[in-house]
Scaffold this motif. Structure first.
Motif, PDB file in Angstrom:
ATOM      1  N   GLU A   6     -16.041   2.586   2.791  1.00 44.44           N
ATOM      2  CA  GLU A   6     -15.991   2.440   4.239  1.00 44.44           C
ATOM      3  C   GLU A   6     -14.690   3.042   4.787  1.00 44.44           C
ATOM      4  O   GLU A   6     -13.627   2.914   4.176  1.00 44.44           O
ATOM      5  CB  GLU A   6     -16.051   0.961   4.628  1.00 44.44           C
ATOM      6  CG  GLU A   6     -17.287   0.247   4.140  1.00 44.44           C
ATOM      7  CD  GLU A   6     -17.102  -0.494   2.817  1.00 44.44           C
ATOM      8  OE1 GLU A   6     -17.938  -1.361   2.527  1.00 44.44           O
ATOM      9  OE2 GLU A   6     -16.147  -0.180   2.073  1.00 44.44           O
ATOM     10  N   ALA A   7     -14.790   3.654   5.975  1.00 38.72           N
ATOM     11  CA  ALA A   7     -13.647   4.357   6.584  1.00 38.72           C
ATOM     12  C   ALA A   7     -12.447   3.435   6.769  1.00 38.72           C
ATOM     13  O   ALA A   7     -11.294   3.838   6.549  1.00 38.72           O
ATOM     14  CB  ALA A   7     -14.060   4.954   7.929  1.00 38.72           C
ATOM     15  N   GLY A   8     -12.694   2.172   7.166  1.00 40.21           N
ATOM     16  CA  GLY A   8     -11.603   1.219   7.395  1.00 40.21           C
ATOM     17  C   GLY A   8     -10.784   0.975   6.145  1.00 40.21           C
ATOM     18  O   GLY A   8      -9.559   0.799   6.210  1.00 40.21           O
ATOM     19  N   LYS A   9     -11.456   0.975   4.998  1.00 37.39           N
ATOM     20  CA  LYS A   9     -10.747   0.715   3.744  1.00 37.39           C
ATOM     21  C   LYS A   9      -9.968   1.950   3.285  1.00 37.39           C
ATOM     22  O   LYS A   9      -8.893   1.833   2.699  1.00 37.39           O
ATOM     23  CB  LYS A   9     -11.733   0.246   2.681  1.00 37.39           C
ATOM     24  CG  LYS A   9     -12.171  -1.185   2.948  1.00 37.39           C
ATOM     25  CD  LYS A   9     -13.046  -1.755   1.879  1.00 37.39           C
ATOM     26  CE  LYS A   9     -13.346  -3.217   2.193  1.00 37.39           C
ATOM     27  NZ  LYS A   9     -14.419  -3.757   1.388  1.00 37.39           N
ATOM     28  N   VAL A  10     -10.511   3.133   3.552  1.00 35.78           N
ATOM     29  CA  VAL A  10      -9.797   4.371   3.202  1.00 35.78           C
ATOM     30  C   VAL A  10      -8.533   4.488   4.059  1.00 35.78           C
ATOM     31  O   VAL A  10      -7.428   4.683   3.547  1.00 35.78           O
ATOM     32  CB  VAL A  10     -10.709   5.600   3.386  1.00 35.78           C
ATOM     33  CG1 VAL A  10      -9.933   6.891   3.124  1.00 35.78           C
ATOM     34  CG2 VAL A  10     -11.921   5.517   2.449  1.00 35.78           C
ATOM     35  N   LEU A  11      -8.700   4.328   5.363  1.00 34.65           N
ATOM     36  CA  LEU A  11      -7.561   4.388   6.289  1.00 34.65           C
ATOM     37  C   LEU A  11      -6.543   3.288   5.977  1.00 34.65           C
ATOM     38  O   LEU A  11      -5.331   3.506   6.008  1.00 34.65           O
ATOM     39  CB  LEU A  11      -8.059   4.246   7.734  1.00 34.65           C
ATOM     40  CG  LEU A  11      -6.996   4.349   8.832  1.00 34.65           C
ATOM     41  CD1 LEU A  11      -6.420   5.749   8.882  1.00 34.65           C
ATOM     42  CD2 LEU A  11      -7.592   3.981  10.186  1.00 34.65           C
ATOM     43  N   GLY A  12      -7.068   2.106   5.649  1.00 38.03           N
ATOM     44  CA  GLY A  12      -6.222   0.951   5.346  1.00 38.03           C
ATOM     45  C   GLY A  12      -5.446   1.086   4.055  1.00 38.03           C
ATOM     46  O   GLY A  12      -4.600   0.263   3.725  1.00 38.03           O
ATOM     47  N   THR A  13      -5.740   2.132   3.273  1.00 38.88           N
ATOM     48  CA  THR A  13      -4.928   2.464   2.093  1.00 38.88           C
ATOM     49  C   THR A  13      -3.964   3.597   2.426  1.00 38.88           C
ATOM     50  O   THR A  13      -2.770   3.526   2.147  1.00 38.88           O
ATOM     51  CB  THR A  13      -5.832   2.871   0.906  1.00 38.88           C
ATOM     52  OG1 THR A  13      -6.675   1.769   0.558  1.00 38.88           O
ATOM     53  CG2 THR A  13      -5.009   3.255  -0.316  1.00 38.88           C
ATOM     54  N   LEU A  14      -4.490   4.655   3.059  1.00 36.22           N
ATOM     55  CA  LEU A  14      -3.680   5.849   3.333  1.00 36.22           C
ATOM     56  C   LEU A  14      -2.456   5.564   4.199  1.00 36.22           C
ATOM     57  O   LEU A  14      -1.425   6.225   4.061  1.00 36.22           O
ATOM     58  CB  LEU A  14      -4.547   6.920   4.016  1.00 36.22           C
ATOM     59  CG  LEU A  14      -5.574   7.627   3.112  1.00 36.22           C
ATOM     60  CD1 LEU A  14      -6.508   8.491   3.952  1.00 36.22           C
ATOM     61  CD2 LEU A  14      -4.878   8.480   2.050  1.00 36.22           C
ATOM     62  N   ILE A  15      -2.550   4.570   5.081  1.00 33.36           N
ATOM     63  CA  ILE A  15      -1.450   4.273   5.997  1.00 33.36           C
ATOM     64  C   ILE A  15      -0.154   3.933   5.246  1.00 33.36           C
ATOM     65  O   ILE A  15       0.948   4.165   5.746  1.00 33.36           O
ATOM     66  CB  ILE A  15      -1.840   3.117   6.975  1.00 33.36           C
ATOM     67  CG1 ILE A  15      -0.830   3.001   8.119  1.00 33.36           C
ATOM     68  CG2 ILE A  15      -1.993   1.798   6.257  1.00 33.36           C
ATOM     69  CD1 ILE A  15      -0.804   4.148   9.068  1.00 33.36           C
TER      70      ILE A  15
END
Length: 436
Positions: A175-184
């Motif tokens: 899910e996009a939220g989990k990808v973004l929530g790591t990359l940050i």
């Protein structure tokens, strides 16, 4: 990030309450290193504690005087020094449910809400705080994990706080939220074309080749101990007593079995009175190897290929699956599975009754709770604790298209009145459908 980024010197464990690693199957003993598999029988290694020492060190009062985080239970966790990574993880609310309980016909339902756990809104912050505190003691400077999303968020965030290099691995369809929530948090993020079990296999090779600290591979004995804090907190929040029934999600089976270990350790050192606690587990039908083994009364797990919206618990070959089946049977509990449509309904049910927005794993757990109640497998009078392990903001895709749309109106009273009447009519129609 280079190869062999750790040394083998161990921080002296003077005053520590843990003294060795021990094989869960054959009892073989090992030094407190980054090692997770027994060389004799290939069983999993677990941290062994000196409970006589613990009894002398810990009282209800010393715990209550500790920090408002998992580190109030430091003596029960595998860290040798006071140099822990405390990011405010733990002591999440234990919510006494009123509206959901009434809807299901239960009298004593509690929700352990790790959807608001810090810093990344899932229970994984507990296990990672412990694993990285121990990784630092073992001399690792690069940490990593194989993750279905939440663990990647936690590892990246807590590594950033601790100043450790971080490279994490996820399936490429998360899910996009989990990808973004790591990359940050600025780790190196590897998106692997494959499912979690394939990611995990690759990570085992990387761990062996590069000598990094993988929280859920070579550091797993220490990492998994963090889940016990979900047992400790519930016992403390219930007024130093154990519940009658627990309903928790099962992915690898580690969280589920470690809650039980937490209860047992509190009993062992005299913090709570012993009593039978039934353990029921929740899986998604599209990845339910533990539920299948339970239903077929098997003592082995047949791996499956995951196919479900509940990606955070989609582990087809669960490391602790056999122990989860054993615990459910031994305690008089159950392991149930629900389909994707029921998972979405579970997410919505918790949100509209208790104001808690959970991700797909929580939707699975609520849907299984409902299923168990309907099958007469939960006594309405018993104290039941349901564990919500992650936040719905991370898996918004799962409920998109199932929660309606906003009513767009002009900035005029008559436009509002037309819309509000329409909304009320739709609401009445929905209730009529339910009654029919």
């Amino acid at each position: 990030m280079t190869q062999a980024t750790h040394n083998h010197t161990t921080t002296p464990t003077t005053g520590a309450t843990f003294d060795k690693l021990k094989c869960k199957e054959c009892g073989a003993e090992y030094a407190l290193e980054a090692k997770h598999v027994c060389e004799v029988c290939f069983g999993p290694l677990e941290v062994h504690y000196n409970y006589d020492n613990l009894r002398k060190l810990v009282t209800r009062e010393t715990i209550e005087a500790g920090p408002n985080s998992i580190w109030r239970y430091r003596h029960f966790l595998p860290v040798a020094t006071d140099n822990v990574i405390d990011v405010g993880t733990g002591m999440t609310p234990l919510v006494k449910s009123e509206r959901l309980a009434r809807r299901l016909g239960l009298k004593n339902l509690y929700i352990k809400n790790d959807a608001v756990n810090m810093p990344t809104l899932s229970f994984k912050d507990r296990v990672v705080s412990v694993a990285l505190s121990r990784a630092r003691e073992l001399g690792f400077s690069t940490v990593s994990c194989a993750s279905t999303g939440n663990l990647a968020n936690s590892t990246a965030a807590i590594a950033a706080k601790a100043g450790l290099d971080c490279c994490v691995f996820i399936p490429s369809d998360l899910e996009a939220g989990k990808v973004l929530g790591t990359l940050i948090y600025n780790p190196i993020l590897m998106a692997v074309r494959g499912n979690y079990d394939q990611v995990n296999r690759l990570c085992s090779e990387v761990a062996n080749t590069y000598g990094w600290g993988f929280v859920n591979i070579n550091l797993r004995p220490y990492y998994s101990e963090g889940s016990k804090t979900l047992g400790f907190e519930v016992a403390e929040q219930l007024g130093w007593r154990l519940p009658d029934h627990v309903v928790a999600p099962i992915a690898s089976g580690s969280l589920y079995t470690k809650i039980h270990k937490g209860f047992q350790e509190f009993v062992k050192v005299g913090l709570v009175e012993d009593k039978p606690v039934r353990f029921s587990g929740a899986q998604a039908e599209g990845c339910s190897p533990v539920a299948h083994a339970f239903k077929e009364d098997r003592d082995f797990i047949t791996p499956v290929k995951p196919n479900t919206i509940a990606k955070s618990i989609a582990i087809g070959n669960p490391a602790d699956g056999v122990y989860a089946v054993e615990l459910a049977k031994k305690s008089g509990g159950h392991v149930e599975s629900v389909n994707d449509a029921e998972i979405i309904e579970g997410i919505k049910l918790l949100a509209e009754t208790e104001g808690i927005f959970t991700e797909t794993a929580g939707g699975t757990t609520i849907a299984v709770l409902k299923k168990l109640v309907e099958a007469g497998k939960i006594d309405p009078d018993e104290t039941t604790v349901v564990y919500i392990t992650g936040n719905g903001l991370k898996t918004q895709e799962a409920v998109q298209g199932y929660v309606g749309e906003p009513l767009t109106i002009d900035p005029k009273l008559d436009s509002f009145e037309v819309a509000i009447e329409r909304a009320r009519t739709l609401d009445r129609l929905e209730w009529q459908q339910v009654l029919v």
